[in-house]
Write a protein that holds these residues in place. Structure first.
Motif, PDB file in Angstrom:
ATOM      1  N   ALA A  91       0.774  -1.283   0.198  1.00 35.94           N
ATOM      2  CA  ALA A  91      -0.113  -0.118  -0.043  1.00 35.94           C
ATOM      3  C   ALA A  91       0.752   1.275   0.072  1.00 35.94           C
ATOM      4  CB  ALA A  91      -0.953  -0.213   1.198  1.00 35.94           C
ATOM      5  N   HIS A  92       1.930   1.196  -0.857  1.00 35.82           N
ATOM      6  CA  HIS A  92       2.692   2.450  -1.116  1.00 35.82           C
ATOM      7  C   HIS A  92       1.797   3.515  -1.912  1.00 35.82           C
ATOM      8  CE1 HIS A  92       5.931   0.426   0.582  1.00 35.82           C
ATOM      9  NE2 HIS A  92       6.625   1.387   0.736  1.00 35.82           N
ATOM     10  N   TRP A  93       2.379   4.659  -1.751  1.00 30.78           N
ATOM     11  CA  TRP A  93       1.926   6.110  -2.473  1.00 30.78           C
ATOM     12  C   TRP A  93       2.667   6.638  -3.287  1.00 30.78           C
ATOM     13  CZ3 TRP A  93       4.418  10.186  -1.172  1.00 30.78           C
ATOM     14  CH2 TRP A  93       4.894  10.274   0.051  1.00 30.78           C
ATOM     15  N   GLU A  94       2.603   7.382  -4.314  1.00 30.86           N
ATOM     16  CA  GLU A  94       3.517   8.016  -5.160  1.00 30.86           C
ATOM     17  C   GLU A  94       2.963   9.651  -5.396  1.00 30.86           C
ATOM     18  OE1 GLU A  94       5.188   6.776  -8.886  1.00 30.86           O
ATOM     19  OE2 GLU A  94       3.497   7.623  -9.698  1.00 30.86           O
ATOM     20  N   LEU A  95       3.684  10.351  -5.053  1.00 29.97           N
ATOM     21  CA  LEU A  95       3.504  11.746  -5.172  1.00 29.97           C
ATOM     22  C   LEU A  95       4.334  12.313  -6.323  1.00 29.97           C
ATOM     23  CD1 LEU A  95       1.840  14.348  -4.155  1.00 29.97           C
ATOM     24  CD2 LEU A  95       3.813  14.798  -2.646  1.00 29.97           C
ATOM     25  N   THR A  96       3.701  12.892  -7.485  1.00 31.10           N
ATOM     26  CA  THR A  96       4.577  13.478  -8.571  1.00 31.10           C
ATOM     27  C   THR A  96       4.059  14.844  -8.657  1.00 31.10           C
ATOM     28  OG1 THR A  96       4.470  11.379  -9.540  1.00 31.10           O
ATOM     29  CG2 THR A  96       5.411  13.091 -10.974  1.00 31.10           C
ATOM     30  N   THR A  97       5.340  16.108  -9.014  1.00 33.31           N
ATOM     31  CA  THR A  97       5.208  17.135  -9.159  1.00 33.31           C
ATOM     32  C   THR A  97       5.600  17.505 -10.511  1.00 33.31           C
ATOM     33  OG1 THR A  97       5.390  17.573  -6.429  1.00 33.31           O
ATOM     34  CG2 THR A  97       5.561  19.407  -8.185  1.00 33.31           C
ATOM     35  N   TYR A  98       4.592  18.118 -11.122  1.00 33.20           N
ATOM     36  CA  TYR A  98       5.003  18.848 -12.525  1.00 33.20           C
ATOM     37  C   TYR A  98       4.874  20.103 -12.548  1.00 33.20           C
ATOM     38  CZ  TYR A  98       3.352  14.069 -13.690  1.00 33.20           C
ATOM     39  OH  TYR A  98       3.397  12.599 -14.062  1.00 33.20           O
ATOM     40  N   GLN A  99       5.765  20.925 -13.482  1.00 31.34           N
ATOM     41  CA  GLN A  99       5.794  22.203 -13.706  1.00 31.34           C
ATOM     42  C   GLN A  99       6.239  22.408 -14.930  1.00 31.34           C
ATOM     43  OE1 GLN A  99       8.933  24.218 -10.991  1.00 31.34           O
ATOM     44  NE2 GLN A  99       7.235  26.078 -10.890  1.00 31.34           N
ATOM     45  N   ASP A 100       5.511  23.409 -15.589  1.00 32.45           N
ATOM     46  CA  ASP A 100       5.823  23.829 -16.978  1.00 32.45           C
ATOM     47  C   ASP A 100       6.229  22.867 -17.950  1.00 32.45           C
ATOM     48  OD1 ASP A 100       5.917  26.575 -16.317  1.00 32.45           O
ATOM     49  OD2 ASP A 100       7.755  26.460 -15.487  1.00 32.45           O
ATOM     50  N   GLY A 101       5.441  21.707 -17.930  1.00 32.79           N
ATOM     51  CA  GLY A 101       5.528  20.630 -18.906  1.00 32.79           C
ATOM     52  C   GLY A 101       6.482  19.505 -18.505  1.00 32.79           C
TER      53      GLY A 101
END
Length: 92
Positions: free
Chosen positions: A71-81
């Motif tokens: 039950a792991h989670w993944e947090l991804t951040t995107y900026q300017d494509g």
């Protein structure tokens, strides 16, 4: 939690979806019907990801529960494509 599909007939979720589309590469965006919970300021995609504004709309984040027994989670951040940050961790 009251959710509804983003269909362009009402403003709920459309602003956030536009910001997501501004920051995320198109090949990363899941196809299909997206849902919004406007009162919480978040979007849900067809893969179970939850999208949030980050840094006042200068970036967006996607939180996804990974399909593993631990039950792991993944947090991804995107900026300017582009993806600028990714973190994986346990739920508890």
């Amino acid at each position: 939690m009251k959710t509804k599909a983003i269909d362009g007939k009402t403003a709920g979720g459309v602003r956030l979806l536009c910001v997501v589309m501004q920051h995320v590469p198109v090949e990363v965006l899941p196809e299909g019907r997206w849902l919004t919970e406007a009162s919480a300021g978040r979007l849900m995609d067809t893969e179970g990801g939850v999208w949030f504004l980050d840094d006042g709309g200068l970036a967006v984040q996607r939180l996804l529960q990974l399909p593993c027994a631990c039950a792991h989670w993944e947090l991804t951040t995107y900026q300017d494509g582009a993806e600028i940050f990714r973190e994986v961790g346990p739920t508890s």
